[in-house]
Design a protein around this motif. Structure first.
Motif, PDB file in Angstrom:
ATOM      1  N   ARG A 252      10.811  37.686  35.865  1.00 53.36           N
ATOM      2  CA  ARG A 252      12.309  37.581  35.779  1.00 53.36           C
ATOM      3  C   ARG A 252      12.802  37.848  34.328  1.00 53.36           C
ATOM      4  O   ARG A 252      13.507  38.498  33.819  1.00 53.36           O
ATOM      5  CB  ARG A 252      12.929  36.721  36.425  1.00 53.36           C
ATOM      6  CG  ARG A 252      13.113  36.923  38.052  1.00 53.36           C
ATOM      7  CD  ARG A 252      13.899  36.081  38.924  1.00 53.36           C
ATOM      8  NE  ARG A 252      13.542  36.215  40.220  1.00 53.36           N
ATOM      9  CZ  ARG A 252      14.035  35.581  41.273  1.00 53.36           C
ATOM     10  NH1 ARG A 252      14.629  34.389  40.929  1.00 53.36           N
ATOM     11  NH2 ARG A 252      13.867  35.693  42.478  1.00 53.36           N
ATOM     12  N   LEU A 253      12.301  36.720  33.501  1.00 47.90           N
ATOM     13  CA  LEU A 253      12.610  36.725  32.207  1.00 47.90           C
ATOM     14  C   LEU A 253      12.090  38.066  31.292  1.00 47.90           C
ATOM     15  O   LEU A 253      12.776  38.690  30.541  1.00 47.90           O
ATOM     16  CB  LEU A 253      11.740  35.584  31.296  1.00 47.90           C
ATOM     17  CG  LEU A 253      12.652  34.199  31.416  1.00 47.90           C
ATOM     18  CD1 LEU A 253      11.965  33.306  30.784  1.00 47.90           C
ATOM     19  CD2 LEU A 253      13.843  34.351  30.569  1.00 47.90           C
ATOM     20  N   ASP A 254      10.839  38.699  31.800  1.00 48.77           N
ATOM     21  CA  ASP A 254      10.583  39.737  31.172  1.00 48.77           C
ATOM     22  C   ASP A 254      11.364  41.013  31.636  1.00 48.77           C
ATOM     23  O   ASP A 254      11.820  41.799  30.761  1.00 48.77           O
ATOM     24  CB  ASP A 254       8.959  40.119  31.626  1.00 48.77           C
ATOM     25  CG  ASP A 254       8.459  41.396  30.858  1.00 48.77           C
ATOM     26  OD1 ASP A 254       8.473  41.574  29.678  1.00 48.77           O
ATOM     27  OD2 ASP A 254       7.962  42.264  31.753  1.00 48.77           O
ATOM     28  N   PHE A 255      11.831  41.052  32.681  1.00 48.12           N
ATOM     29  CA  PHE A 255      12.749  41.925  33.051  1.00 48.12           C
ATOM     30  C   PHE A 255      13.961  41.875  32.369  1.00 48.12           C
ATOM     31  O   PHE A 255      14.721  42.942  31.843  1.00 48.12           O
ATOM     32  CB  PHE A 255      12.932  41.698  34.654  1.00 48.12           C
ATOM     33  CG  PHE A 255      14.140  42.893  35.298  1.00 48.12           C
ATOM     34  CD1 PHE A 255      13.831  43.928  35.842  1.00 48.12           C
ATOM     35  CD2 PHE A 255      15.269  42.551  35.574  1.00 48.12           C
ATOM     36  CE1 PHE A 255      14.387  44.792  36.582  1.00 48.12           C
ATOM     37  CE2 PHE A 255      16.345  43.383  36.350  1.00 48.12           C
ATOM     38  CZ  PHE A 255      15.847  44.705  36.411  1.00 48.12           C
ATOM     39  N   VAL A 256      14.663  40.835  32.252  1.00 42.63           N
ATOM     40  CA  VAL A 256      15.696  40.773  31.346  1.00 42.63           C
ATOM     41  C   VAL A 256      15.568  41.141  29.868  1.00 42.63           C
ATOM     42  O   VAL A 256      16.427  41.929  29.341  1.00 42.63           O
ATOM     43  CB  VAL A 256      16.186  39.133  31.378  1.00 42.63           C
ATOM     44  CG1 VAL A 256      17.251  39.041  30.325  1.00 42.63           C
ATOM     45  CG2 VAL A 256      16.862  38.822  32.786  1.00 42.63           C
ATOM     46  N   LYS A 257      14.466  40.677  29.374  1.00 47.08           N
ATOM     47  CA  LYS A 257      14.061  40.938  27.996  1.00 47.08           C
ATOM     48  C   LYS A 257      14.031  42.424  27.900  1.00 47.08           C
ATOM     49  O   LYS A 257      14.449  43.152  26.840  1.00 47.08           O
ATOM     50  CB  LYS A 257      12.688  40.475  27.749  1.00 47.08           C
ATOM     51  CG  LYS A 257      12.187  40.547  26.368  1.00 47.08           C
ATOM     52  CD  LYS A 257      11.055  40.009  26.033  1.00 47.08           C
ATOM     53  CE  LYS A 257      10.901  38.507  25.999  1.00 47.08           C
ATOM     54  NZ  LYS A 257       9.803  37.726  25.418  1.00 47.08           N
ATOM     55  N   ARG A 258      13.405  43.087  28.831  1.00 50.15           N
ATOM     56  CA  ARG A 258      13.323  44.783  28.733  1.00 50.15           C
ATOM     57  C   ARG A 258      14.830  45.214  28.714  1.00 50.15           C
ATOM     58  O   ARG A 258      14.926  46.238  28.023  1.00 50.15           O
ATOM     59  CB  ARG A 258      12.416  45.174  30.043  1.00 50.15           C
ATOM     60  CG  ARG A 258      11.049  44.874  29.655  1.00 50.15           C
ATOM     61  CD  ARG A 258       9.935  45.056  31.147  1.00 50.15           C
ATOM     62  NE  ARG A 258      10.309  46.381  31.820  1.00 50.15           N
ATOM     63  CZ  ARG A 258      10.153  46.387  33.143  1.00 50.15           C
ATOM     64  NH1 ARG A 258      10.089  45.358  33.729  1.00 50.15           N
ATOM     65  NH2 ARG A 258      10.995  47.667  33.841  1.00 50.15           N
ATOM     66  N   ILE A 259      15.448  45.033  29.702  1.00 51.25           N
ATOM     67  CA  ILE A 259      16.847  45.394  29.693  1.00 51.25           C
ATOM     68  C   ILE A 259      17.634  45.271  28.314  1.00 51.25           C
ATOM     69  O   ILE A 259      18.149  46.158  27.843  1.00 51.25           O
ATOM     70  CB  ILE A 259      17.689  44.749  30.910  1.00 51.25           C
ATOM     71  CG1 ILE A 259      17.196  45.503  32.136  1.00 51.25           C
ATOM     72  CG2 ILE A 259      19.079  45.075  30.633  1.00 51.25           C
ATOM     73  CD1 ILE A 259      17.478  44.714  33.428  1.00 51.25           C
TER      74      ILE A 259
END
Length: 166
Positions: free
Chosen positions: A96-103
């Motif tokens: 999830r943190l990676d998803f947020v970082k990508r956005i």
């Protein structure tokens, strides 16, 4: 005329059970420290993105060292962000943190259809402690049963100062 940077306005919060529930249901949670830092965020909020980019590394380091519990709880302000927040909740927790970082890095992320229906729970609990927009930071010390809430962007130094003031 000289302009001085004002200190962030911290509003006292003493709702331990509500804060515990917020941390419990947050889609992103790292660490298990007795002090919590909860960020109420919107995936389309530019100041949330700035705050995340500038503080994520230090928050994660503090959480991994047991100094804090770092949590991120949805507070959807931009309606076009709702599908992204639903998608976030359908991703494995460790991604999830990676998803947020990508956005927040500007990457176009496909928001697959997700039936997550618990977005409003974070918002309802957030409003119970005084949240009304994003970004909002909640700093809480469970051992003392008190904390502070700040609406709006904070610099990394201000965030650290608020944590140490607990």
């Amino acid at each position: 005329m000289i302009f001085r940077r004002r200190k962030p306005s911290l509003t006292p919060v003493v709702k331990t059970e509500v804060v515990k529930k917020i941390v419990e249901i947050a889609p992103i949670k790292v660490g298990s420290g007795n002090r919590a830092v909860v960020v109420f965020f919107d995936l389309k909020c530019p100041f949330c993105a700035r705050l995340f980019k500038e503080t994520e590394e230090v928050m994660l380091e503090m959480a991994k060292n047991g100094l804090i519990t770092y949590a991120m709880c949805d507070y959807v302000v931009h309606k076009d962000a709702e599908s992204l927040h639903r998608a976030l909740r359908c991703i494995e927790a460790e991604k999830r943190l990676d998803f947020v970082k990508r956005i927040y890095s500007g990457e176009r992320v496909k928001a697959d259809e997700c039936p997550a229906d618990d977005l409003k729970v974070c918002e309802e609990l957030a409003e119970a402690v005084g949240v009304y927009g994003t970004p909002t930071l909640l700093f809480y010390d469970f051992s003392k049963g008190r904390g502070y809430i700040h609406f709006g962007y904070m610099t990394p130094d201000q965030v650290l100062e608020a944590i140490y003031a607990l």
